[in-house]
Design an enzyme around this catalytic site. Structure first.
Site, mmCIF file in Angstrom:
data_model
loop_
_atom_site.group_PDB
_atom_site.id
_atom_site.type_symbol
_atom_site.label_atom_id
_atom_site.label_comp_id
_atom_site.label_asym_id
_atom_site.label_seq_id
_atom_site.Cartn_x
_atom_site.Cartn_y
_atom_site.Cartn_z
ATOM 1 N N HIS A 163 4.728 -7.762 -9.407
ATOM 2 C CA HIS A 163 3.493 -7.495 -8.665
ATOM 3 C C HIS A 163 2.639 -8.753 -8.525
ATOM 4 C CE1 HIS A 163 4.014 -3.036 -10.001
ATOM 5 N NE2 HIS A 163 4.648 -3.293 -8.884
ATOM 6 N N ASN A 171 7.405 2.477 -26.711
ATOM 7 C CA ASN A 171 6.181 3.082 -26.183
ATOM 8 C C ASN A 171 5.690 4.073 -27.233
ATOM 9 O OD1 ASN A 171 4.227 4.480 -24.551
ATOM 10 N ND2 ASN A 171 5.356 3.832 -22.721
ATOM 11 N N ASN A 208 3.133 -6.626 -14.855
ATOM 12 C CA ASN A 208 1.793 -7.108 -15.180
ATOM 13 C C ASN A 208 1.450 -8.350 -14.378
ATOM 14 O OD1 ASN A 208 1.647 -5.039 -16.949
ATOM 15 N ND2 ASN A 208 2.112 -6.268 -18.758
#
Ligand code: NAD
Length: 257
Positions: free
Chosen positions: A130, A224, A113
């Site tokens: 990232h 998840n 994120n």
């Protein structure tokens, strides 16, 4: 309660109990997070219902387009990643990870994120695979400046040297920051357990990190609400709940051991 609800509830209880044993028994625990860890903070994931790309043009995050049309690209980037993302708060999933780091239970968060929410929750050891929204980088002199309010009043923003400022996150077609890459894969080689929270497992090379933990003999706990590419391949336990609820319950279960 219907039978199906009962068995789903039992499966979640069992998964949390097994995950708590793994977390409590680990000596080198890391976390790997994707867009799902920030969903309960109100930031939509890229894919799936409410995904960002239904309403914005993905090409605006390609380096080539950004160089050609910086003002147009920046308009989209400002809306998605600055006006909106900087206004949301960390949730309990970010907070539990920060508490575990402070308590010496968690070594590192590797995140895909770019929202900065792990750091804002108090995590210090974060490999932002990232990059992040928090800084802007000059495409001419390489200088970095904090993404302060006001800097984006006039688009595209410019460095003091006159160069074009780009967000400090990785665009499509750009490489991974070398220090985050090195930190993440070194930790993955040493980890005996990895929590994988809210990632589809489809974005590479990031998705190799839980796989590297597994290859080196570590255990993988996945959180998840939906199965992912990791589920069958690497996850020892899947907790099928939203991240914040799962982490609250996991923290309580670990504390009770
Ligand atoms: P993705 O958007 O492809 O998938 C999100 C995953 O999160 C899915 O598996 C989904 O089932 C799961 N999920 C949804 N709600 C959840 C919840 N409440 N709790 C736990 N899991 C939940 O995201 P990705 O695999 O992380 O990769 C896409 C790329 O997009 C990454 O590079 C990431 O950096 C980027 N991205 C970042 C942000 C952000 O910074 N917050 C937001 C969107 C996308």
């Amino acid at each position: 309660m219907r039978d199906a609800d009962t068995s789903a509830g039992t499966a979640v209880d069992d998964a949390i109990a097994r995950a708590a044993e793994l977390v409590a028994g680990s000596s080198y625990l890391i976390a790997f997070t994707g867009a799902g860890v920030s969903a309960e903070s109100g930031i939509p994931t890229f894919r799936g219902q409410g995904g960002i790309w239904g309403s914005y043009d993905e090409s605006h995050l390609e380096l080539g387009f950004f160089r050609r049309e910086p003002a147009i690209a920046w308009k989209t980037i400002k809306q998605i990643f600055y006006t909106f993302t900087l206004s949301v708060e960390p949730n309990d999933a970010h907070r539990v990870l920060a508490r575990w780091e402070a308590a010496g239970r968690l070594r590192l968060v590797v995140t895909q994120n770019i929202d900065g929410l792990h750091r804002r929750a108090g995590s210090r050891n974060v490999a932002e695979f990232h990059g992040s929204c928090d800084e802007l980088v000059c495409m001419r002199c390489g200088g970095r400046v904090p993404a302060a309010a006001g800097l984006l009043d006039s688009l595209p923003p410019r460095c003091e040297c006159g160069g074009l400022l780009k967000p400090g996150f990785v665009f499509f077609g750009e490489g991974i920051p070398a220090d985050a890459y090195e930190t993440a894969f070194s930790a993955a080689a040493m980890a005996d357990a990895c929590l994988v929270i809210g990632s589809t497992g489809t974005v590479y090379p990031a998705a190799s990190i839980p796989r590297a933990v597994k290859r080196a003999g570590g255990r993988v706990v996945e959180i998840n609400p939906e199965p992912s590419e990791f589920t069958d391949e690497v996850s020892d336990v899947l907790i099928r709940l939203p991240a914040a609820e799962a982490m609250r319950r996991l923290e309580a279960a670990v504390d009770a051991i």
